[in-house]
Structure formats: C-alpha cells, structure tokens
Scaffold this active site. Structure first.
Site, PDB file in Angstrom:
ATOM      1  N   ARG A  95     -21.844  33.648 -69.072  1.00 41.01           N
ATOM      2  CA  ARG A  95     -21.900  33.703 -67.613  1.00 41.01           C
ATOM      3  C   ARG A  95     -21.007  32.601 -67.041  1.00 41.01           C
ATOM      4  O   ARG A  95     -20.826  31.546 -67.657  1.00 41.01           O
ATOM      5  CB  ARG A  95     -23.339  33.528 -67.122  1.00 41.01           C
ATOM      6  CG  ARG A  95     -24.291  34.619 -67.605  1.00 41.01           C
ATOM      7  CD  ARG A  95     -25.708  34.368 -67.124  1.00 41.01           C
ATOM      8  NE  ARG A  95     -26.626  35.413 -67.580  1.00 41.01           N
ATOM      9  CZ  ARG A  95     -27.292  35.390 -68.733  1.00 41.01           C
ATOM     10  NH1 ARG A  95     -27.139  34.356 -69.550  1.00 41.01           N
ATOM     11  NH2 ARG A  95     -28.101  36.377 -69.067  1.00 41.01           N
ATOM     12  N   LYS A 122     -30.050  31.376 -67.943  1.00 40.19           N
ATOM     13  CA  LYS A 122     -30.846  32.241 -67.080  1.00 40.19           C
ATOM     14  C   LYS A 122     -32.254  32.422 -67.630  1.00 40.19           C
ATOM     15  O   LYS A 122     -33.233  32.444 -66.877  1.00 40.19           O
ATOM     16  CB  LYS A 122     -30.164  33.605 -66.938  1.00 40.19           C
ATOM     17  CG  LYS A 122     -30.885  34.568 -66.022  1.00 40.19           C
ATOM     18  CD  LYS A 122     -30.102  35.857 -65.881  1.00 40.19           C
ATOM     19  CE  LYS A 122     -30.823  36.824 -64.952  1.00 40.19           C
ATOM     20  NZ  LYS A 122     -30.063  38.100 -64.806  1.00 40.19           N
ATOM     21  N   HIS A 181     -18.259  38.085 -63.964  1.00 39.41           N
ATOM     22  CA  HIS A 181     -19.461  38.524 -64.671  1.00 39.41           C
ATOM     23  C   HIS A 181     -19.247  39.878 -65.332  1.00 39.41           C
ATOM     24  O   HIS A 181     -19.856  40.190 -66.359  1.00 39.41           O
ATOM     25  CB  HIS A 181     -20.637  38.605 -63.693  1.00 39.41           C
ATOM     26  CG  HIS A 181     -21.970  38.633 -64.361  1.00 39.41           C
ATOM     27  ND1 HIS A 181     -22.719  37.499 -64.569  1.00 39.41           N
ATOM     28  CD2 HIS A 181     -22.697  39.657 -64.864  1.00 39.41           C
ATOM     29  CE1 HIS A 181     -23.852  37.824 -65.175  1.00 39.41           C
ATOM     30  NE2 HIS A 181     -23.859  39.125 -65.355  1.00 39.41           N
ATOM     31  N   ARG A 184     -18.689  40.470 -69.133  1.00 37.19           N
ATOM     32  CA  ARG A 184     -19.820  40.593 -70.060  1.00 37.19           C
ATOM     33  C   ARG A 184     -20.129  42.070 -70.322  1.00 37.19           C
ATOM     34  O   ARG A 184     -20.451  42.464 -71.440  1.00 37.19           O
ATOM     35  CB  ARG A 184     -21.051  39.884 -69.479  1.00 37.19           C
ATOM     36  CG  ARG A 184     -20.978  38.377 -69.565  1.00 37.19           C
ATOM     37  CD  ARG A 184     -22.032  37.669 -68.732  1.00 37.19           C
ATOM     38  NE  ARG A 184     -23.388  38.067 -69.007  1.00 37.19           N
ATOM     39  CZ  ARG A 184     -24.138  37.624 -70.022  1.00 37.19           C
ATOM     40  NH1 ARG A 184     -23.608  36.753 -70.887  1.00 37.19           N
ATOM     41  NH2 ARG A 184     -25.381  38.009 -70.174  1.00 37.19           N
ATOM     42  N   HIS A 208     -29.483  37.698 -74.098  1.00 41.79           N
ATOM     43  CA  HIS A 208     -30.536  38.513 -73.499  1.00 41.79           C
ATOM     44  C   HIS A 208     -31.820  38.387 -74.309  1.00 41.79           C
ATOM     45  O   HIS A 208     -31.782  38.292 -75.538  1.00 41.79           O
ATOM     46  CB  HIS A 208     -30.126  39.985 -73.463  1.00 41.79           C
ATOM     47  CG  HIS A 208     -29.154  40.293 -72.375  1.00 41.79           C
ATOM     48  ND1 HIS A 208     -28.477  41.493 -72.285  1.00 41.79           N
ATOM     49  CD2 HIS A 208     -28.730  39.549 -71.318  1.00 41.79           C
ATOM     50  CE1 HIS A 208     -27.692  41.479 -71.226  1.00 41.79           C
ATOM     51  NE2 HIS A 208     -27.825  40.313 -70.632  1.00 41.79           N
ATOM     52  N   TYR A 218     -41.910  37.040 -84.001  1.00 45.90           N
ATOM     53  CA  TYR A 218     -41.560  37.285 -85.400  1.00 45.90           C
ATOM     54  C   TYR A 218     -40.061  37.138 -85.653  1.00 45.90           C
ATOM     55  O   TYR A 218     -39.640  36.925 -86.786  1.00 45.90           O
ATOM     56  CB  TYR A 218     -42.008  38.697 -85.812  1.00 45.90           C
ATOM     57  CG  TYR A 218     -43.489  38.773 -86.104  1.00 45.90           C
ATOM     58  CD1 TYR A 218     -44.002  38.338 -87.326  1.00 45.90           C
ATOM     59  CD2 TYR A 218     -44.379  39.281 -85.161  1.00 45.90           C
ATOM     60  CE1 TYR A 218     -45.362  38.400 -87.600  1.00 45.90           C
ATOM     61  CE2 TYR A 218     -45.740  39.351 -85.421  1.00 45.90           C
ATOM     62  CZ  TYR A 218     -46.226  38.913 -86.642  1.00 45.90           C
ATOM     63  OH  TYR A 218     -47.580  38.973 -86.905  1.00 45.90           O
TER      64      TYR A 218
END
Length: 275
Positions: A95, A122, A181, A184, A208, A218
């Site tokens: 970003r 973020k 942006h 991305r 993300h 996990y």
C-alpha cells in the site's frame, strides 16, 4: 450548496471539512469572526449531506497487469525519488502508506526483507515483505544519498513523500486514470492469470487476513520463502519492458503508449481493487 465532491471523495472531503471547521473555530475564539461555522457537521452539514457511513468510496482504478511492464519501463525515464517510490510500491505490491512511511531501520538488506511494523499496517499486524533483486537495487541506490530515517524523503528530510507525489508521477506518465493502490489489484490479477501459486500465498503477499480465527491460529507461518519466489517472478515480469528497451527488443513499438493506456482506462470498467 454543498460541493458534489463531498459525496464522491468521502474520506478526503471529511478530513478537509474537519480541518476547515477547526480553523474557523480557532478564528472565532480569537475574535476574528463572529458568524456561524459553515463547515460545522452537527446541526448544519449533517442536515444537508448523506450520512457519512452511507457514502461509497468507489473502486481504485487498476492498470491491466499486461501493461505494467511497459509502464515500469516508462518510470525509468524519470529521475527522482517519487518515481522510485512508485516502482518500489509496484514491485512489493504494498500500500502507498506503507511505502511512503518506510524507514531504513525496517530493512534487512542481507536477508532481503522489509518488515513493516504493525502500527503502519491496515490489519495492525507486522508484515514481512521479501525483496526482489530490483527492489534491493532501488534501496542500494537511495542509500548512497540517504539523508534521514525515511527511505523516500519529501522536501524536508524528516518528512516522507506525500501521497500526492505518487499521484503526480502517474499523471506525468499519462496514467492519471489509474491509482497507486490499483497496482495491488494488477499484481493479484497477474498471480491468478499467470501463476499456479496457492490463494493463501497470494493473499499473504498482499498482507490480507485470510480465514477465520481458528484457521489463522493453526496457520502461524507467513510463507515468506514461497512469497519470495513469487515476488521475484513478479519483479521479472514487471522489469521485462525495461530489459526489452535496453536490448532494443520491442513489441510493435519502443515507446510506452501513454495515450493508449489512458484510452484503455476510459473504455474499461475498473474491477474492484484489492484492499
């Protein structure tokens, strides 16, 4: 009558309105004005404009990934920190705020890793970014003229470049219809179209958060080495236009067709970009 941009650019307009309100309030406190504050939200603009929570921010227009190599080659024709910052953002799929706020203390050149602290992410989680060879070259070049803690300093060494500096690079190169942006999204489209990389690796490259809390508990590793290979492949793809120009190899023309890119932007319906 309220300016229509207030309904189109929610976040920026809200910040500007708040600053204007504070300035006018300060002027009133000093006896410099006596009228009601026209920028006041409560009891004034709140009755004239849609609720801020219902306004749409829209999509970030993304350059088609197939055009990225020629665009990166065009960036090399520019001199300056802003063009290098934009190229670095493209290569790392980061970003703009993460790139602009990057500091030398976050870089491990030997390990070729950039560690972005949680406070600038973020998702509020530390993110390790594997650096491609070209990304390292950019850093090494900038290190020779390092004048402060920021990798991409602004006019004042103690301050980073502004977001507008990157937007201006896009405009100067005829790509003003796109956003920083949006690269991305171009990266994510390339991964989906040109690689067989698992979804979780691609999403990890974009920092993300994938899966529910149990699944994330996990899956504690961040797939750094798998992402390293992915980002090197992405850099190789992005730098193809630059290599072709330096070797004299072209595909129908030696110049980046800025007008064609702009026309493509106008003719396409931008898909939602990756956040």
């Amino acid at each position: 009558m309220p300016h229509p941009d207030l309904a189109e650019e929610t976040l920026t307009a809200s910040r500007v309105r708040g600053r204007i309100e504070r300035v006018l309030d300060a002027a009133a406190a000093r006896g410099l004005r006596s009228r009601d504050n026209p920028a006041r939200w409560r009891g004034h603009l709140a009755n004239l404009l849609p609720k801020r929570g219902t306004l749409s921010r829209g999509h970030h227009a993304a350059m088609p990934f197939a055009d990225v190599p020629d665009y990166v080659a065009a960036l090399h024709a520019l001199n300056g920190v802003s063009a290098l910052a934009l190229e670095f953002a493209i290569l790392t799929a980061a970003r703009s705020g993460e790139v602009l706020g990057a500091q030398w203390s976050e870089i491990d050149v030997e390990a070729r890793v950039w560690t972005v602290p949680a406070g600038r992410m973020k998702a509020a989680r530390e993110h390790r970014v594997p650096l491609s060879q070209r990304a390292v070259e950019i850093l090494q070049g900038l290190a020779e003229t390092k004048i402060g803690s920021f990798i991409f300093p602004g006019a004042k060494p103690e301050k980073p470049l502004s977001v507008m500096a990157l937007a201006m690079v896009l405009r100067r190169t005829g790509a003003g219809a796109f956003t920083v942006h949006g690269f991305r999204s171009a990266f994510r489209d390339w991964v989906g179209e040109r690689t067989d990389v698992p979804r979780e690796v691609a999403e990890a490259a974009l920092a993300h958060v994938v899966g529910d809390a149990t699944e994330r508990a996990y899956r504690r590793c961040d797939a750094l080495e798998k992402r390293r290979d992915l980002m090197e492949r992405w850099a190789t793809f992005c730098e193809a236009g630059r290599r072709d120009r330096s070797s004299g190899v072209t595909d129908g023309g030696s110049e980046f067709d800025q007008s064609a890119i702009s026309r493509n932007a106008a003719s396409r319906n931008p898909s939602p970009t990756t956040q």
